[in-house]
Design a protein around this motif. Structure first.
Motif, mmCIF file in Angstrom:
data_model
loop_
_atom_site.group_PDB
_atom_site.id
_atom_site.type_symbol
_atom_site.label_atom_id
_atom_site.label_comp_id
_atom_site.label_asym_id
_atom_site.label_seq_id
_atom_site.Cartn_x
_atom_site.Cartn_y
_atom_site.Cartn_z
ATOM 1 N N ARG A 1 -5.787 15.787 1.428
ATOM 2 C CA ARG A 1 -6.171 14.124 1.724
ATOM 3 C C ARG A 1 -5.330 13.342 2.489
ATOM 4 N N GLY A 2 -4.078 13.578 2.403
ATOM 5 C CA GLY A 2 -2.862 13.052 3.064
ATOM 6 C C GLY A 2 -2.864 13.375 4.490
ATOM 7 N N ALA A 3 -3.000 14.659 4.811
ATOM 8 C CA ALA A 3 -3.001 14.932 6.299
ATOM 9 C C ALA A 3 -4.246 14.458 7.071
ATOM 10 N N PHE A 4 -5.468 14.344 6.320
ATOM 11 C CA PHE A 4 -6.871 13.845 6.874
ATOM 12 C C PHE A 4 -6.511 12.286 7.148
ATOM 13 N N LEU A 5 -5.928 11.693 6.245
ATOM 14 C CA LEU A 5 -5.692 10.324 6.364
ATOM 15 C C LEU A 5 -4.874 9.804 7.387
ATOM 16 N N GLY B 1 1.130 13.812 4.367
ATOM 17 C CA GLY B 1 0.236 14.715 5.131
ATOM 18 C C GLY B 1 0.544 14.841 6.728
ATOM 19 N N LEU B 2 1.584 14.107 7.157
ATOM 20 C CA LEU B 2 1.924 13.925 8.478
ATOM 21 C C LEU B 2 2.518 15.211 8.943
ATOM 22 N N GLY B 3 3.335 15.610 8.194
ATOM 23 C CA GLY B 3 4.042 16.997 8.503
ATOM 24 C C GLY B 3 3.112 18.237 8.425
ATOM 25 N N ARG B 4 2.028 18.198 7.491
ATOM 26 C CA ARG B 4 0.938 19.268 7.613
ATOM 27 C C ARG B 4 0.181 19.164 8.732
ATOM 28 N N LEU B 5 -0.034 17.809 9.194
ATOM 29 C CA LEU B 5 -0.870 17.708 10.430
ATOM 30 C C LEU B 5 0.080 18.074 11.690
ATOM 31 N N MET B 6 0.965 17.947 11.511
ATOM 32 C CA MET B 6 2.011 18.309 12.908
ATOM 33 C C MET B 6 1.951 19.849 13.111
ATOM 34 N N PHE C 1 0.756 -1.377 0.001
ATOM 35 C CA PHE C 1 -0.087 -0.040 -0.040
ATOM 36 C C PHE C 1 0.698 1.222 0.069
ATOM 37 N N TRP C 2 1.838 1.160 -0.661
ATOM 38 C CA TRP C 2 3.100 2.121 -0.710
ATOM 39 C C TRP C 2 2.329 3.700 -1.048
ATOM 40 N N GLY C 3 1.553 3.661 -1.930
ATOM 41 C CA GLY C 3 0.901 4.815 -2.517
ATOM 42 C C GLY C 3 0.031 5.541 -1.409
ATOM 43 N N ASP C 4 -0.836 4.690 -0.606
ATOM 44 C CA ASP C 4 -1.425 5.391 0.564
ATOM 45 C C ASP C 4 -0.665 5.702 1.587
ATOM 46 N N VAL C 5 0.390 4.851 1.803
ATOM 47 C CA VAL C 5 1.578 5.261 3.039
ATOM 48 C C VAL C 5 2.276 6.573 2.725
ATOM 49 N N ARG C 6 2.604 6.711 1.313
ATOM 50 C CA ARG C 6 3.372 7.950 0.951
ATOM 51 C C ARG C 6 2.452 9.219 1.199
ATOM 52 N N LEU C 7 1.140 9.056 0.769
ATOM 53 C CA LEU C 7 0.124 9.911 0.900
ATOM 54 C C LEU C 7 0.093 10.480 2.270
ATOM 55 N N ALA C 8 -0.209 9.419 3.266
ATOM 56 C CA ALA C 8 -0.325 9.678 4.832
ATOM 57 C C ALA C 8 0.978 10.265 5.306
ATOM 58 N N LEU C 9 2.258 9.773 4.865
ATOM 59 C CA LEU C 9 3.640 10.262 5.536
ATOM 60 C C LEU C 9 3.534 11.765 4.981
#
Length: 267
Positions: free
Chosen positions: A81-85, A69-74, A59-67
């Motif tokens: 969409r990545g930050a929300f995921l 977005g993690l910076g923006r979430l922090m 699921f690298w595509g989804d993992v990369r999207l979440a990673l």
């Protein structure tokens, strides 16, 4: 442990981690039913790392999207969409981390490792999976995952701390109950497994720091590689089969194994 025992453990962990049949239940049963020595926590951590690598790769595509977005979430931003995921995955992981710590500190986790507990969990949660899969609608997709549903599925995931429940099985059950299609429920369940496996491996790792000597490095590497390959194979097959096959075959296996285990436990 012998090389054969290590390969057997790695195969069982890899093949069952992402199938709705309970990897922890199978690993607990292995020494109980075969007389093999318990593999110990070092090998458990290695097997978890192997399966973690497999799900991240698949699921690298989804993992990369979440990673991403993690910076923006922090930074307090949930505008992609990545930050929300990433936020959904964090929320879904909190219940199982809290429940896991409680069980570990109270010692209840060791008390639930009996064959009878695994047998009942196999049957009860197998029947629940069948009911949810047969009655659940398919109106929702992964892209429509909400914070509320993430928390609800996270609560269900915490139930998987009961051996024999199956982490993937109970989260897929929750997803089907909430109206997600089979493939989408499985996809969410697999993504939820990533932070959960990381937390579990970290918790186990704290207990084994300094206990693995140089002689154990070969065993660790072997288990990681084999569990990675087995998990990637099982994950690929399951996700392809879900396009045309329901979860019924897994339910039949769960109930059959559960009946056998209860016969052994009470005879």
């Amino acid at each position: 442990m012998t090389t054969f025992n290590l390969l057997l453990i790695a195969l069982i962990q890899g093949l069952t981690e992402f199938l709705p049949v309970s990897s922890s239940g199978h690993l607990i049963l292995l020494p109980n039913l075969t007389g093999m020595a318990d593999q110990g926590q070092v090998i458990d951590v290695a097997a978890h790392l192997g399966t973690l690598g497999a799900v991240i790769l698949y699921f690298w595509g989804d993992v990369r999207l979440a990673l991403g977005g993690l910076g923006r979430l922090m930074r307090g931003k949930i505008d992609t969409r990545g930050a929300f995921l990433a936020l959904c995955l964090i929320i879904a992981t909190v219940p199982v981390v809290i429940a896991g710590l409680i069980l570990k500190l109270t010692g209840l986790s060791d008390m639930m490792r009996g064959i009878a507990v695994i047998g009942w969990a196999m049957i009860i949660f197998g029947v629940l999976l069948y009911w949810a899969d047969q009655t659940g609608t398919e109106e929702r997709t992964t892209e429509g995952w909400t914070l509320k549903h993430a928390f609800q599925m996270g609560l269900w995931q915490a139930v998987a701390l009961i051996p024999g429940t199956s982490r993937s099985g109970i989260t897929i059950t929750a997803g089907r109950m909430l109206g997600y299609g089979r493939s989408d429920a499985a996809r969410i369940a697999m993504l939820m497994s990533i932070p959960t496996i990381m937390a579990s491996a970290a918790l186990l790792g704290l207990d084994v720091i300094g206990t693995a000597d140089a002689g154990a490095l070969r065993d660790i590497g072997l288990v990681i590689a084999m569990s990675f390959a087995a998990a990637l194979f099982a994950l690929t097959i399951m996700m392809r089969l879900l396009r045309s096959v329901s979860f019924t075959p897994y339910v039949i296996y769960r109930i059959g194994l559960g009946v056998v285990l209860l016969w052994i436990a009470y005879s």
